[in-house]
Design an enzyme around this catalytic site. Structure first.
Site, PDB file in Angstrom:
ATOM      1  N   CYS A 183      27.902  27.346  29.691  1.00  0.00           N
ATOM      2  CA  CYS A 183      27.810  26.494  28.768  1.00  0.00           C
ATOM      3  C   CYS A 183      28.262  27.100  26.755  1.00  0.00           C
ATOM      4  CB  CYS A 183      26.165  25.759  28.491  1.00  0.00           C
ATOM      5  SG  CYS A 183      25.796  25.146  26.823  1.00  0.00           S
ATOM      6  N   CYS A 249      49.755  40.275  60.322  1.00  0.00           N
ATOM      7  CA  CYS A 249      49.282  39.091  59.771  1.00  0.00           C
ATOM      8  C   CYS A 249      50.624  38.223  60.890  1.00  0.00           C
ATOM      9  CB  CYS A 249      49.887  39.281  58.530  1.00  0.00           C
ATOM     10  SG  CYS A 249      49.703  37.926  57.660  1.00  0.00           S
ATOM     11  N   CYS A 256      48.411  47.788  56.716  1.00  0.00           N
ATOM     12  CA  CYS A 256      46.389  48.658  56.557  1.00  0.00           C
ATOM     13  C   CYS A 256      45.771  47.968  55.883  1.00  0.00           C
ATOM     14  CB  CYS A 256      46.638  49.760  56.146  1.00  0.00           C
ATOM     15  SG  CYS A 256      45.674  51.088  55.936  1.00  0.00           S
ATOM     16  N   CYS A 299      37.732  49.003  40.245  1.00  0.00           N
ATOM     17  CA  CYS A 299      38.678  47.802  40.649  1.00  0.00           C
ATOM     18  C   CYS A 299      40.510  48.567  41.186  1.00  0.00           C
ATOM     19  CB  CYS A 299      38.863  46.354  40.273  1.00  0.00           C
ATOM     20  SG  CYS A 299      40.535  46.280  38.909  1.00  0.00           S
ATOM     21  N   CYS A 309      37.897  50.079  20.991  1.00  0.00           N
ATOM     22  CA  CYS A 309      37.353  51.209  21.442  1.00  0.00           C
ATOM     23  C   CYS A 309      37.248  52.197  22.755  1.00  0.00           C
ATOM     24  CB  CYS A 309      35.481  51.023  20.831  1.00  0.00           C
ATOM     25  SG  CYS A 309      35.367  49.183  21.438  1.00  0.00           S
ATOM     26  N   CYS A 343      31.401  63.753  25.672  1.00  0.00           N
ATOM     27  CA  CYS A 343      32.890  63.323  27.341  1.00  0.00           C
ATOM     28  C   CYS A 343      32.685  64.705  27.523  1.00  0.00           C
ATOM     29  CB  CYS A 343      33.833  62.643  26.802  1.00  0.00           C
ATOM     30  SG  CYS A 343      33.371  60.948  27.409  1.00  0.00           S
TER      31      CYS A 343
END
Lengths: 618, 154
Positions: A183, A249, A256, A299, A309, A343
């Site tokens: 919403c 396919c 692979c 990903c 940032c 870091c």
């Protein structure tokens, strides 16, 4: 140039570790495996139409899905969830999408804590009606409208039809994140489902949404992936943990499943990724991407940071939050680690000498440029040779086979051996190509392994050269002939024999590389005689299991052939009966010839085929 | 101007409300040449290092507004871990958390709140954030000093 090796190493490692995490996330999908079984008929279809020489044909561990199959599965999943949880189909599809189309996961989460799931996903148990007034103000355009002009999600926050349309449009055009639409009210998280999209969005937006919805089924599901071939619309459902990742396919492209690069058995994905990155590192695009982006640690999509940032949130559906500086999860940053800016991983890494290592690697890369060129040329040549073979194969199927059938007065069914030869050539070129990437990364100090590998590769290569030549040049003679040739049957025996021999050579090579050349290890490496013996021993053992499959296969696929020998017998005559010393002598000869710059493949092939091979076939 | 003549009703309404009932400590008025461009002033919130300062910002409503967020930037120099030296602001509702049901007013109120509560754990300006976390007292002093130098009297 310098960072590329680091980068690829890092990628390969990460990919593995992430996959582990990913797969360990939920183990309970036995029910999905059952569903997969229902689709087995698709395997059979595709297997018949694409008669490729597959190593694992008898036990396909994947299913090729067309759009209709995907839709059907999606519908089935939705039906299943909506029935089990007694919720609407729309709600079921929102849930499934949220839990990456894993039915068992949806069930588990729902029955563990329905209230929490509803809250997280935005499914309200009791819908709120629109405000009970004649006119209401739209929360976006601030206009007053009569109630019947207003729409709301289950939460009852009213917005006018035009604003809904605009809201949906901007979300849908932003990408697949629109599947998680909520919403517009910033304080509300009620989900907006496909029913509202269909009722309110513009036609083209609806189509896009539908597309994303379909794609989500493949892309968010860890068991399925799209075929990466350009323009191909098939997806592949893979049974994870079931052996070889190579899949064919329905569009005839083989790739692979794990890394979605072109099929590269027996070389592992990490090596392939390194190799491909290395090859393309010179190109402008890759340089730019390397210089200006970092892959999302989760990903792997490249991310360009153009402003803002260090707290990066990957675009949906990934939405992984990480620190741009160290690529660590953002959740690890903050007070506990001494703040993002420290870091401290960086500091730690520096202290551990990781950066000195990188320096060393850079130096080595420079030295290995020449070595690289050697392997690259051979890799690329086999690649183009394969392309040519594919073109020849289709030419053969389209034109030449019919012509040959006329000239030689042979039914086309009797000419299948030619197609099989070409398919074998195509497959072998692919394997051979990748063995050069393998060879490039085989450590130089592992002398025994290198020798063994180069011997196997040489054997396979010369066999393939012989086969390719026979299929290309000798066949031409029969194609140009005026009428039936007397010796056509001999040619058939020869080509079929070469096909089979070459297949065996390559299977041997593939097996050895997949074992990491472990035969060498197990025999304490250095002794030459020992390593060559282990070749005989290792392959005969493997032959025992494979021989049966090969025999039954050849009897079924070659019913009409005149040859009645078995391929394993041939192989036996060729290699294992040769005394161990003789095998190595051959390898030594090859080495000497290579040193002087003589072409070896041809001569080696000659010796083999005209000596022992003839004995075996007659 | 042509751009002003077909201004959406929503922008006109928002502008009217901003002018007639301004939020405390915030003023925003549209430019005469371009009604989508606003000159904004935010007063430094009480009990913050920015107290007593007047901060100028610019705010622009892109063509897609309200489907896309407004673009906002500080014009006055400010020492703040979530604002960089170009005045760009790290604020979720200006990026992925934008919703068309938010408004200019809510955006400016959020920025005002950000001045009261700097968030060095999600920084835009690395050095300032580092300063903030290692020595907050000193960083606050610098922020006060910058407020005095750049945000008063002008």
């Amino acid at each position: 140039m310098d960072s590329e090796d680091e980068m690829s190493m890092h990628d390969a490692n990460d990919a593995e570790s992430l996959d582990d995490d990913f797969y360990s996330g939920d183990g309970a999908d036995s029910d999905e495996a059952d569903i997969t079984m229902d689709y087995e008929f698709i395997d059979n279809d595709s297997d018949d139409s694409d008669d490729f020489p597959s190593h694992h044909r008898s036990q396909l561990n994947y299913t090729v899905l067309g759009e209709a199959d995907i839709l059907q599965r999606q519908e089935e999943y939705i039906t299943q969830v909506s029935m089990v949880l007694s919720i609407s189909r729309i709600a079921a599809s929102i849930l499934l999408r949220h839990y990456n189309w894993c039915v068992s996961r949806v069930n588990d989460e729902w029955f563990a804590d329905e209230e929490k799931v509803r809250r997280v996903v935005g499914l309200l148990e009791y819908p709120v009606p629109l405000p009970d007034a004649k006119e209401v103000t739209c929360g976006i355009c601030f206009e007053m409208y009569p109630c019947d002009m207003m729409r709301s999600a289950a939460c009852g926050h009213p917005f006018c039809v035009t604003c809904w349309q605009g809201y949906m449009s901007s979300s849908i055009n932003d990408g697949p994140g629109c599947l998680m639409l909520r919403c517009p009210d910033p304080s509300c998280c009620a989900a907006v489902g496909q029913d509202m999209i269909n009722a309110l969005a513009l036609r083209e937006d609806k189509d896009k949404y539908k597309r994303y919805f379909l794609r989500s089924f493949i892309e968010d599901n860890r068991k399925t992936k799209w075929c990466p071939a350009p323009g191909c619309e098939f997806a592949v459902d893979f049974i994870v943990g079931s052996g070889s990742y190579d899949v064919n396919c329905r569009c005839s492209y083989s790739f692979c499943w794990n890394c979605t690069e072109e099929a590269h058995r027996p070389v592992d994905c990490g090596t392939v990724a390194k190799w491909i990155l290395k090859n393309s590192a010179e190109s402008e695009n890759m340089n730019w991407i390397l210089a200006n982006s970092k892959p999302c640690p989760k990903c792997k999509r490249p991310i360009e940071k153009n402003q803002g940032c260090m707290h990066i949130t990957c675009t949906p559906p990934c939405k992984y939050e990480f620190c741009w500086l160290c690529l660590g999860a953002w959740s690890d940053h903050g007070e506990r680690t001494g703040g993002f800016y420290a870091c401290n991983r960086y500091e730690a890494a520096k202290q551990e000498g990781v950066y000195d290592e990188a320096e060393k690697r850079r130096e080595m890369a420079k030295n290995s440029l020449e070595r690289y060129t050697h392997y690259y040329e051979r890799w690329a040549t086999n690649q183009s040779s394969r392309q040519k073979a594919l073109a020849d194969l289709s030419q053969m199927q389209a034109v030449h086979l019919e012509k040959l059938s006329d000239i030689q007065s042979q039914p086309e069914s009797q000419l299948k051996f030619i197609i099989e030869a070409w398919l074998q050539i195509v497959e072998c070129r692919r394997v051979l190509k990748w063995t050069y990437a393998y060879g490039f990364y085989l450590p130089e100090h592992e002398q025994a392994k290198r020798q063994f590998f180069e011997y196997l590769q040489g054997e396979a290569e010369s066999g393939l050269e012989r086969l390719h030549q026979c299929a290309e040049k000798e066949l031409q003679g029969y194609l140009n002939a005026e009428g039936p040739s007397k010796d056509f049957n001999e040619f058939r025996t020869k080509l079929a024999g070469l096909t089979s021999v070459t297949r065996n050579y390559f299977e041997n090579l593939v097996r050895a590389l997949e074992n990491g050349l472990s035969d060498v290890d197990s025999h304490g490496a250095c002794s030459r005689a020992a390593s060559s013996k282990s070749l005989g021993g290792g392959s005969s053992k493997a032959r025992g299991t494979r021989g049966k499959a090969a025999a039954s296969k050849s009897s079924s696929s070659r019913m009409d052939d005149s040859g009645h020998w078995s391929s394993s017998l041939l192989w036996k005559n060729l290699v294992s009966d040769r005394p161990a010393g003789a095998v190595m002598k051959l390898a030594d000869t090859v080495k000497t010839m290579l040193d002087v710059g003589l072409p070896v493949g041809h001569i080696l092939g000659q010796m083999r085929t005209e000596g022992r091979w003839k004995d075996a076939t007659r | 101007m042509a751009t002003n003549s077909n201004l959406p009703r929503r922008i006109i309404k928002e502008t009217q409300r901003l002018l007639s009932e301004p939020a405390p400590g915030i003023s925003a008025s549209p430019s005469e040449e371009n009604m989508r461009y606003f000159n904004v002033m935010i007063l430094g919130p009480a009990q913050s290092p920015y107290e007593g300062g007047v901060f100028k910002l610019e705010l622009f409503l892109p063509e897609e507004y309200p489907m896309a967020p407004p673009k906002v930037r500080f014009l006055t120099k400010i020492y703040h871990p979530n604002i960089d030296k170009l005045g760009r602001i790290c604020l979720d509702i200006l990026k992925d958390k934008w919703s068309p049901a938010l408004q200019i007013r809510t955006v400016l109120l959020s920025i005002q709140a950000l001045l009261s509560a700097p968030n060095p754990d999600d920084p835009l300006s690395e050095n300032i954030a580092k300063h903030w976390k290692s020595n907050e007292v000193e960083a606050v002093e610098t922020a006060k000093e910058w407020t005095r130098v750049y945000a008063t009297g002008a």
